[in-house]
Design an enzyme around this catalytic site. Structure first.
Site, PDB file in Angstrom:
ATOM      1  N   CYS A 199       0.602  -1.256   0.062  1.00 23.68           N
ATOM      2  CA  CYS A 199       0.062  -0.011  -0.128  1.00 23.68           C
ATOM      3  C   CYS A 199       0.697   1.363   0.047  1.00 23.68           C
ATOM      4  O   CYS A 199       0.653   2.141  -0.958  1.00 23.68           O
ATOM      5  CB  CYS A 199      -1.032  -0.150   1.251  1.00 23.68           C
ATOM      6  SG  CYS A 199      -2.206  -1.220   1.264  1.00 23.68           S
ATOM      7  N   HIS A 213      -3.521   6.455   3.236  1.00 23.48           N
ATOM      8  CA  HIS A 213      -2.480   5.449   3.763  1.00 23.48           C
ATOM      9  C   HIS A 213      -1.272   6.387   3.752  1.00 23.48           C
ATOM     10  O   HIS A 213      -0.154   5.996   3.138  1.00 23.48           O
ATOM     11  CB  HIS A 213      -2.273   4.327   3.187  1.00 23.48           C
ATOM     12  CG  HIS A 213      -1.907   3.109   4.106  1.00 23.48           C
ATOM     13  ND1 HIS A 213      -2.222   1.800   3.791  1.00 23.48           N
ATOM     14  CD2 HIS A 213      -0.809   3.164   5.324  1.00 23.48           C
ATOM     15  CE1 HIS A 213      -1.692   1.187   4.822  1.00 23.48           C
ATOM     16  NE2 HIS A 213      -0.928   1.899   5.474  1.00 23.48           N
TER      17      HIS A 213
END
Length: 491
Positions: free
Chosen positions: A51, A102
């Site tokens: 991610c 994120h």
């Protein structure tokens, strides 16, 4: 006025999970239509398929070595000089992000005017209970979780499902009304942005879904589409671990092993169901865009940050260089014919996540900063297109599984830097990477060809991967060293 820009990003979706690509099970009618209204890039990869590093490349247009994220470096501040939303904001765009970011700190705007955030899953409760300060990972800034408690009651919690946020082998249907699912919430908030945006400016909206990343929790109606289907068995390579003596597969958050057949069947069905659920919600947003009069002056780009191995070669989750993990869907859609590109085409050239920023800046006719290392795919689509890259270089710091890979979409070379193990795959004849060709005499010259290409890529790296002539195994990446130092409290 400049075109609106919509970046639809999903998390952990495999590049093969589109019905337009003849997937034997998955149904994605709205994504298929996006591709019919534009271009499907068939060989798109995340150079560093987890991610944080993937998202850093999306927002900066830089390679993993330039972003400084070649692995799981998640608590390093995002202080990049040029970002995609930042450049569009400077060019007069109203910029908004909804869903997963994120970044660090979690509420870092990274150039957006506003972020409506849902990053985590279990983390919010854990950090809240430990009373950690705001300079921790700060999931207390999440916008979805308090909204959910307002809608469903203060006693409702996501851990009610009994699923971990990294569990790729277990699944169950969503336990609340579908309208409360995080996937629906992202679209609801995005529709609200259409209502509240500044109509005097073009907009850039990043609509970012947490799914199909675990937990595998589709609404019942979507789970029912897949739970009783006969699913094809995952491919298992001749190089894969055939035994699971330590029973890793019985751990619900495993990254490897043999999972009980029925358990794996449910997990894979739920994963496919999550993709179709997202697809239908994208359809819902397209309808809303039409109603708000913006569909035909908006350029849409759909992509995932990385894939999900989903049992391929008895492996799960991501980070590795195999197709299930590193290859992602990439669709550039142009419903209003704003870009002058030939529609309903499939492109074979190899594309990478760092190409997103220059592509969208190019579509908006905004200057591309010198820091950007990716290339606009609009150049690839032009009638007299410029010479495109021959291959991409990917890597991931991951302990004993730290590796580098090269691919041109037709062949793939993988080198495990700690052990020196090599793999070579013919992706044209063997797209599921079942046969490792590295030990076959007839492919010796191809192995040496790709090995020397990697020597060239790694020459001068501080880790000492090469002396300029050969690869040197056993070297530890700075990312791995930092992780080890943190774990023993020396950093």
């Amino acid at each position: 006025m400049k075109p609106n820009i919509l970046l639809i990003m999903v998390d952990q979706m495999r590049g093969d999970c589109l019905s337009l690509l003849d997937h034997p099970v998955v149904d994605t009618p709205n994504l298929d239509q996006l591709a019919r209204n534009g271009v499907l890039f068939k060989n798109t990869y995340a150079a560093t398929p987890t991610c944080v590093p993937a998202r850093a490349s999306v927002l900066t247009g830089m390679s993993q070595t330039s972003t400084g994220r070649v692995g799981y470096q998640d608590r390093i501040p995002w202080n990049y000089e040029h970002t995609l939303p930042g450049e569009l904001a400077k060019a007069g765009y109203h910029t908004q992000a909804v869903g997963k970011m994120h970044v660090y700190p979690a509420r870092n705007l990274v150039g957006f005017h506003n972020v409506v955030l849902h990053d985590g899953y279990l983390h919010y409760n854990r950090f809240k209970q430990q009373n950690l300060e705001a300079d921790s990972y700060n999931y207390s800034g999440d916008d979805y979780l308090p909204w959910l408690k307002e809608q469903a009651g203060s006693q409702v919690d996501l851990i009610d499902l009994g699923l971990d946020c990294n569990a790729s082998t277990v699944a169950r249907p969503w336990h609340l009304p579908e309208s409360l699912h995080p996937t629906n919430w992202v679209v609801t908030q995005s529709i609200d942005f259409l209502r509240r945006r500044d109509p005097t400016k073009p907009f850039f909206l990043k609509m970012s879904f947490v799914r199909p990343h675990p937990p595998f929790d589709p609404p019942q109606v979507f789970f029912d589409m897949y739970k009783d289907l006969e699913l094809p068995d995952p491919p298992v390579g001749d190089w894969a671990e055939q035994e699971d003596l330590q029973r890793f597969g019985y751990n619900p958050i495993t990254d490897r092993g043999k999972v009980p057949k029925n358990r794996l069947q449910r997990a894979r069905a739920a994963y496919y169901a999550l993709i179709t659920h997202i697809d239908y919600q994208i359809g819902r947003f397209m309808i809303a865009m039409e109603e708000h009069g913006v569909l035909h002056n908006t350029v849409v780009l759909f992509v995932s940050d990385h894939g999900e191995l989903l049992g391929d070669h008895h492996l799960f989750r991501k980070s590795l260089a195999y197709e299930g993990s590193a290859k992602v869907p990439f669709i550039l859609s142009d419903p209003g014919n704003l870009l002058g590109i030939k529609k309903n085409q499939v492109v074979e050239e190899v594309v990478e996540l760092r190409d997103i920023m220059p592509t969208l800046l190019d579509a908006a006719n905004v200057e591309i900063p010198e820091t950007v290392e990716g290339k606009s795919v609009l150049n690839l689509l032009a009638e007299q297109s410029e010479e495109w890259r021959e291959y991409i270089h990917g890597e991931h710091a991951h302990g004993q599984l730290s590796h580098h890979y090269l691919t041109d979409g037709k062949e793939k070379y993988i080198w495990y830097s700690r052990t020196g193990e090599e793999q070579l795959f013919n992706l044209v004849e063997d797209p599921q990477e079942v046969t490792n060709l590295s030990n076959k005499e007839e492919y010796r010259h191809r192995l040496e060809f790709w090995r020397q290409r990697l020597v060239g890529e790694l020459d001068g790296r501080e880790e000492g991967y090469t002396d300029g002539e050969r690869l040197i195994e056993g070297r530890i990446t700075k990312a791995c060293l930092d992780h080890l130092l943190e774990s023993v409290g020396k950093k």
